[in-house]
Design a protein around this motif. Structure first.
Motif, PDB file in Angstrom:
ATOM      1  N   LEU A  72      30.473 103.571  -3.564  1.00 31.85           N
ATOM      2  CA  LEU A  72      31.336 104.471  -2.790  1.00 31.85           C
ATOM      3  C   LEU A  72      30.593 105.089  -1.609  1.00 31.85           C
ATOM      4  N   ARG A  73      29.316 105.288  -1.751  1.00 38.25           N
ATOM      5  CA  ARG A  73      28.528 105.862  -0.658  1.00 38.25           C
ATOM      6  C   ARG A  73      28.448 104.916   0.546  1.00 38.25           C
ATOM      7  N   LEU A  74      28.638 103.629   0.291  1.00 38.90           N
ATOM      8  CA  LEU A  74      28.547 102.638   1.363  1.00 38.90           C
ATOM      9  C   LEU A  74      29.898 102.231   1.930  1.00 38.90           C
ATOM     10  N   GLY A  75      30.919 102.271   1.121  1.00 39.06           N
ATOM     11  CA  GLY A  75      32.221 101.780   1.557  1.00 39.06           C
ATOM     12  C   GLY A  75      32.342 100.292   1.264  1.00 39.06           C
ATOM     13  N   PRO A  76      33.553  99.797   1.143  1.00 43.78           N
ATOM     14  CA  PRO A  76      33.780  98.429   0.678  1.00 43.78           C
ATOM     15  C   PRO A  76      33.362  97.321   1.642  1.00 43.78           C
ATOM     16  N   ASP A  77      33.265  97.590   2.922  1.00 44.15           N
ATOM     17  CA  ASP A  77      32.965  96.537   3.890  1.00 44.15           C
ATOM     18  C   ASP A  77      31.590  96.684   4.540  1.00 44.15           C
ATOM     19  N   HIS A  78      30.665  97.315   3.841  1.00 47.85           N
ATOM     20  CA  HIS A  78      29.330  97.505   4.412  1.00 47.85           C
ATOM     21  C   HIS A  78      28.711  96.130   4.679  1.00 47.85           C
ATOM     22  N   PRO A  79      28.199  95.896   5.885  1.00 47.32           N
ATOM     23  CA  PRO A  79      27.728  94.561   6.253  1.00 47.32           C
ATOM     24  C   PRO A  79      26.511  94.055   5.475  1.00 47.32           C
ATOM     25  N   ARG A  80      25.758  94.935   4.835  1.00 51.72           N
ATOM     26  CA  ARG A  80      24.562  94.490   4.110  1.00 51.72           C
ATOM     27  C   ARG A  80      24.827  94.208   2.624  1.00 51.72           C
ATOM     28  N   LEU A  81      26.016  94.479   2.138  1.00 51.80           N
ATOM     29  CA  LEU A  81      26.286  94.257   0.715  1.00 51.80           C
ATOM     30  C   LEU A  81      26.161  92.792   0.289  1.00 51.80           C
ATOM     31  N   PRO A  82      26.619  91.828   1.066  1.00 47.74           N
ATOM     32  CA  PRO A  82      26.493  90.432   0.609  1.00 47.74           C
ATOM     33  C   PRO A  82      25.059  89.968   0.347  1.00 47.74           C
ATOM     34  N   GLY A  83      24.076  90.547   0.966  1.00 41.16           N
ATOM     35  CA  GLY A  83      22.683  90.172   0.702  1.00 41.16           C
ATOM     36  C   GLY A  83      21.959  91.127  -0.220  1.00 41.16           C
ATOM     37  N   ALA A  84      22.674  92.092  -0.746  1.00 45.95           N
ATOM     38  CA  ALA A  84      22.057  93.172  -1.511  1.00 45.95           C
ATOM     39  C   ALA A  84      21.906  92.842  -2.996  1.00 45.95           C
TER      40      ALA A  84
END
Length: 163
Positions: A72-84
């Motif tokens: 939730l702190r990042l939001g659903p479309d944060h660009p770095r999530l796919p590599g996280a």
């Protein structure tokens, strides 16, 4: 199949995974104890080994889970999530009573491709957690470090001593 030998994966070494998982385990101690919920800590780290967010159970409201709080702190479309990678002290939940989506569902929807955790959820509050199985079925790499389990159990003594 869950990887328990977390040698060199996704550009991270075993030592780096242990450091981030240790941080997640430490966060579990910040949770206000609850008679009906585990104390869990979570940290999300990007592909460049930088912390993106952290959370722990009940840090923003009495029903929020650690992984959910960090996401939730990042939001659903944060660009770095796919590599996280998300590090969690406990296997992400596969069933929620207090919310429409489980932490496993939230992780899958986020695009995170790697989960590292310390302790499989025991059949104490949920009959049979299927977090690992659901994550792997979604193509997410799951790594378990069971040597951290005793520390997570200690952070959850409020639940375990009642067994």
């Amino acid at each position: 199949m869950t990887t328990t030998d977390a040698s060199h994966r996704a550009g991270r070494t075993r030592g780096e995974d242990r450091e981030w998982l240790s941080t997640a385990v430490d966060l579990a101690w910040r949770c206000p104890p609850s008679p009906s919920a585990f104390n869990v800590g979570a940290v999300i780290v990007d592909a460049d080994d930088r912390e993106l967010a952290r959370g722990w159970s009940r840090d923003t409201d009495e029903t929020v889970h650690a992984e959910e709080s960090a996401l939730l702190r990042l939001g659903p479309d944060h660009p770095r999530l796919p590599g996280a990678t998300i590090y969690s002290s406990l296997e992400p939940c596969s069933v929620r009573r207090s919310r429409p989506a489980s932490c496993t569902q939230l992780i899958i929807a986020s695009g995170i491709r790697r989960v590292v955790f310390a302790w499989r959820e025991p059949s104490l509050l949920v009959e049979d957690c299927q977090g690992v199985e659901q994550l792997e079925a979604a193509g997410i790499e799951v790594i378990e470090f069971p040597e951290f389990a005793a520390q997570v159990q200690a952070a959850n003594a409020h639940l375990l001593r009642e067994q």
